[in-house]
Structure formats: C-alpha cells, structure tokens
Design a protein around this motif. Structure first.
Motif, PDB file in Angstrom:
ATOM      1  N   LEU A  93       0.822  -1.211   0.000  1.00 23.31           N
ATOM      2  CA  LEU A  93       0.000   0.000   0.000  1.00 23.31           C
ATOM      3  C   LEU A  93       0.859   1.267   0.000  1.00 23.31           C
ATOM      4  CD1 LEU A  93      -2.710  -1.068   2.604  1.00 23.31           C
ATOM      5  CD2 LEU A  93      -2.954  -0.960   0.107  1.00 23.31           C
ATOM      6  N   LEU A  94       2.090   1.145   0.423  1.00 22.17           N
ATOM      7  CA  LEU A  94       3.003   2.285   0.471  1.00 22.17           C
ATOM      8  C   LEU A  94       3.726   2.508  -0.859  1.00 22.17           C
ATOM      9  CD1 LEU A  94       4.540   1.622   3.994  1.00 22.17           C
ATOM     10  CD2 LEU A  94       2.735   3.258   3.403  1.00 22.17           C
ATOM     11  N   GLY A  95       3.489   1.633  -1.818  1.00 22.02           N
ATOM     12  CA  GLY A  95       4.099   1.788  -3.131  1.00 22.02           C
ATOM     13  C   GLY A  95       5.520   1.265  -3.189  1.00 22.02           C
ATOM     14  N   ARG A  96       6.184   1.625  -4.268  1.00 19.34           N
ATOM     15  CA  ARG A  96       7.531   1.115  -4.551  1.00 19.34           C
ATOM     16  C   ARG A  96       8.520   1.409  -3.427  1.00 19.34           C
ATOM     17  NH1 ARG A  96      10.502   1.770 -10.334  1.00 19.34           N
ATOM     18  NH2 ARG A  96      12.104   0.232  -9.945  1.00 19.34           N
ATOM     19  N   SER A  97       8.461   2.603  -2.872  1.00 21.44           N
ATOM     20  CA  SER A  97       9.392   2.951  -1.793  1.00 21.44           C
ATOM     21  C   SER A  97       9.157   2.085  -0.564  1.00 21.44           C
ATOM     22  CB  SER A  97       9.273   4.422  -1.411  1.00 21.44           C
ATOM     23  OG  SER A  97       9.760   5.232  -2.442  1.00 21.44           O
ATOM     24  N   GLY A  98       7.892   1.847  -0.233  1.00 17.93           N
ATOM     25  CA  GLY A  98       7.578   1.002   0.913  1.00 17.93           C
ATOM     26  C   GLY A  98       8.016  -0.431   0.713  1.00 17.93           C
ATOM     27  N   ILE A  99       7.758  -0.954  -0.476  1.00 20.74           N
ATOM     28  CA  ILE A  99       8.180  -2.319  -0.797  1.00 20.74           C
ATOM     29  C   ILE A  99       9.703  -2.413  -0.749  1.00 20.74           C
ATOM     30  CG2 ILE A  99       8.272  -4.059  -2.633  1.00 20.74           C
ATOM     31  CD1 ILE A  99       5.498  -2.946  -3.538  1.00 20.74           C
ATOM     32  N   SER A 100      10.370  -1.442  -1.328  1.00 20.61           N
ATOM     33  CA  SER A 100      11.838  -1.452  -1.362  1.00 20.61           C
ATOM     34  C   SER A 100      12.425  -1.326   0.039  1.00 20.61           C
ATOM     35  CB  SER A 100      12.359  -0.335  -2.263  1.00 20.61           C
ATOM     36  OG  SER A 100      11.965  -0.569  -3.596  1.00 20.61           O
ATOM     37  N   ALA A 101      11.883  -0.414   0.847  1.00 19.65           N
ATOM     38  CA  ALA A 101      12.392  -0.230   2.206  1.00 19.65           C
ATOM     39  C   ALA A 101      12.188  -1.499   3.032  1.00 19.65           C
ATOM     40  CB  ALA A 101      11.703   0.954   2.876  1.00 19.65           C
ATOM     41  N   THR A 102      11.062  -2.148   2.854  1.00 20.98           N
ATOM     42  CA  THR A 102      10.787  -3.391   3.569  1.00 20.98           C
ATOM     43  C   THR A 102      11.740  -4.492   3.118  1.00 20.98           C
ATOM     44  OG1 THR A 102       8.487  -2.786   3.861  1.00 20.98           O
ATOM     45  CG2 THR A 102       9.015  -5.127   4.023  1.00 20.98           C
ATOM     46  N   THR A 103      11.953  -4.590   1.827  1.00 21.80           N
ATOM     47  CA  THR A 103      12.870  -5.604   1.296  1.00 21.80           C
ATOM     48  C   THR A 103      14.276  -5.395   1.837  1.00 21.80           C
ATOM     49  OG1 THR A 103      11.525  -5.841  -0.695  1.00 21.80           O
ATOM     50  CG2 THR A 103      13.810  -6.621  -0.819  1.00 21.80           C
ATOM     51  N   VAL A 104      14.738  -4.155   1.874  1.00 22.64           N
ATOM     52  CA  VAL A 104      16.070  -3.860   2.425  1.00 22.64           C
ATOM     53  C   VAL A 104      16.144  -4.326   3.876  1.00 22.64           C
ATOM     54  CG1 VAL A 104      17.645  -2.002   3.113  1.00 22.64           C
ATOM     55  CG2 VAL A 104      16.598  -1.964   0.847  1.00 22.64           C
ATOM     56  N   ALA A 105      15.118  -4.018   4.658  1.00 25.08           N
ATOM     57  CA  ALA A 105      15.122  -4.395   6.076  1.00 25.08           C
ATOM     58  C   ALA A 105      15.135  -5.916   6.252  1.00 25.08           C
ATOM     59  CB  ALA A 105      13.917  -3.787   6.781  1.00 25.08           C
ATOM     60  N   VAL A 106      14.262  -6.605   5.551  1.00 24.87           N
ATOM     61  CA  VAL A 106      14.192  -8.067   5.671  1.00 24.87           C
ATOM     62  C   VAL A 106      15.501  -8.693   5.218  1.00 24.87           C
ATOM     63  CG1 VAL A 106      13.097 -10.163   4.767  1.00 24.87           C
ATOM     64  CG2 VAL A 106      11.689  -8.222   5.475  1.00 24.87           C
ATOM     65  N   GLU A 107      15.979  -8.297   4.050  1.00 24.93           N
ATOM     66  CA  GLU A 107      17.192  -8.910   3.510  1.00 24.93           C
ATOM     67  C   GLU A 107      18.417  -8.611   4.366  1.00 24.93           C
ATOM     68  OE1 GLU A 107      16.910 -11.224   1.592  1.00 24.93           O
ATOM     69  OE2 GLU A 107      15.358 -10.845   0.119  1.00 24.93           O
ATOM     70  N   SER A 108      18.477  -7.456   4.993  1.00 30.82           N
ATOM     71  CA  SER A 108      19.605  -7.148   5.882  1.00 30.82           C
ATOM     72  C   SER A 108      19.660  -8.144   7.033  1.00 30.82           C
ATOM     73  CB  SER A 108      19.493  -5.724   6.432  1.00 30.82           C
ATOM     74  OG  SER A 108      19.644  -4.781   5.404  1.00 30.82           O
ATOM     75  N   VAL A 109      18.511  -8.417   7.618  1.00 30.33           N
ATOM     76  CA  VAL A 109      18.445  -9.378   8.727  1.00 30.33           C
ATOM     77  C   VAL A 109      18.778 -10.782   8.230  1.00 30.33           C
ATOM     78  CG1 VAL A 109      16.913 -10.474  10.406  1.00 30.33           C
ATOM     79  CG2 VAL A 109      16.826  -8.002  10.061  1.00 30.33           C
ATOM     80  N   VAL A 110      18.196 -11.168   7.112  1.00 31.00           N
ATOM     81  CA  VAL A 110      18.435 -12.503   6.563  1.00 31.00           C
ATOM     82  C   VAL A 110      19.915 -12.685   6.233  1.00 31.00           C
ATOM     83  CG1 VAL A 110      17.968 -13.998   4.570  1.00 31.00           C
ATOM     84  CG2 VAL A 110      16.078 -12.840   5.743  1.00 31.00           C
ATOM     85  N   LEU A 111      20.527 -11.689   5.626  1.00 25.69           N
ATOM     86  CA  LEU A 111      21.958 -11.784   5.292  1.00 25.69           C
ATOM     87  C   LEU A 111      22.808 -11.958   6.546  1.00 25.69           C
ATOM     88  CD1 LEU A 111      22.185  -9.154   2.441  1.00 25.69           C
ATOM     89  CD2 LEU A 111      22.670 -11.610   2.233  1.00 25.69           C
ATOM     90  N   ARG A 112      22.534 -11.171   7.577  1.00 29.36           N
ATOM     91  CA  ARG A 112      23.301 -11.321   8.829  1.00 29.36           C
ATOM     92  C   ARG A 112      23.129 -12.715   9.410  1.00 29.36           C
ATOM     93  NH1 ARG A 112      21.319  -6.137   9.833  1.00 29.36           N
ATOM     94  NH2 ARG A 112      19.758  -6.939  11.285  1.00 29.36           N
TER      95      ARG A 112
END
Length: 132
Positions: A47-66
């Motif tokens: 619902l937040l659009g591309r920026s929201g999806i991208s920001a969420t992906t960055v957050a999830v992937e940062s945790v997953v990578l660690r």
C-alpha cells in the motif's frame, strides 16, 4: 523484478527443505508465522508503493543476510553440505537487498521507520524459528 525475487525465494525454500530432509528434521514450528507475517507485511507495505516495498525488502534482507552469514561461520568445517546450501543462496539475497536499496533513499524517513519495525519483526521470527 518481484516475480524474479519470488522465484529465487521458492528456490531457497527448496534448498532448505532438502537440507531438513537430509537431516531427517521437520521444518520449524514457526513456519506458518513466516508465511502469515510475509503476507501481512507484503499487503501493508504494498500500500506504500515502490518505496515502501523497497524499504521493507532492504530491512528483511539485511536481517536474513546477517543470519545466513552467522550460520556460515558456525557451520564452517562442521557441516559442509549446509555451508554449500547457504552459500548458494547468499548471492541472490544480496542481489535482492541491493536492488531494493537502489529504489529508496538512504535518508528516507519511511526507510528508517520500516527498517526498525521490520528488522525487529524479522529478527523475532528467526529467533523463534531457531527455538521451536
């Protein structure tokens, strides 16, 4: 791009399924929570659009990578098939992170807020999955 990411994630799920089978283990009891949480997170941030999806992906992937990088360190020299499985996933996860990061400003307020919330939720689900 999202379809490509989805395809990668399905492949990652298959790699982990094969690893669990190799070890004679069932998937963690928090698996349903990951699926439900991912669905809710996707709907809300969509619902937040591309920026929201991208920001969420960055957050999830940062945790997953660690998490995956810590697993590699712990398993190195102990379980080489698991190291190989995790290593096969890392490059794609980094790619997901980097691609998403290119669509959201480093100083974005949305990114900072989502990063805190989503990172904490993702860490919690991983912790729970490791305990159950």
């Amino acid at each position: 791009k999202l379809e490509e990411f989805r395809s990668h994630e399905r492949g990652h799920r298959e790699v982990f399924r094969a690893e669990l089978e190799r070890r004679g283990r069932a998937r963690c009891k928090s698996y349903w929570l990951c699926g439900f949480g991912g669905l809710v997170l996707g709907l809300l941030t969509g619902l937040l659009g591309r920026s929201g999806i991208s920001a969420t992906t960055v957050a999830v992937e940062s945790v997953v990578l660690r998490h995956l990088e810590r697993q590699l360190v712990e398993l190195q020299g102990v379980d080489e098939p698991a190291v190989s499985a995790i290593s096969s996933i890392l490059a794609e996860e980094r790619g997901h992170h980097d691609q998403a990061a290119s669509h959201v400003s480093e100083n974005s307020r949305l990114r900072r807020v989502l990063e805190r919330l989503v990172s904490a939720a993702t860490e919690s689900v991983i912790w729970l999955g490791m305990k159950l």
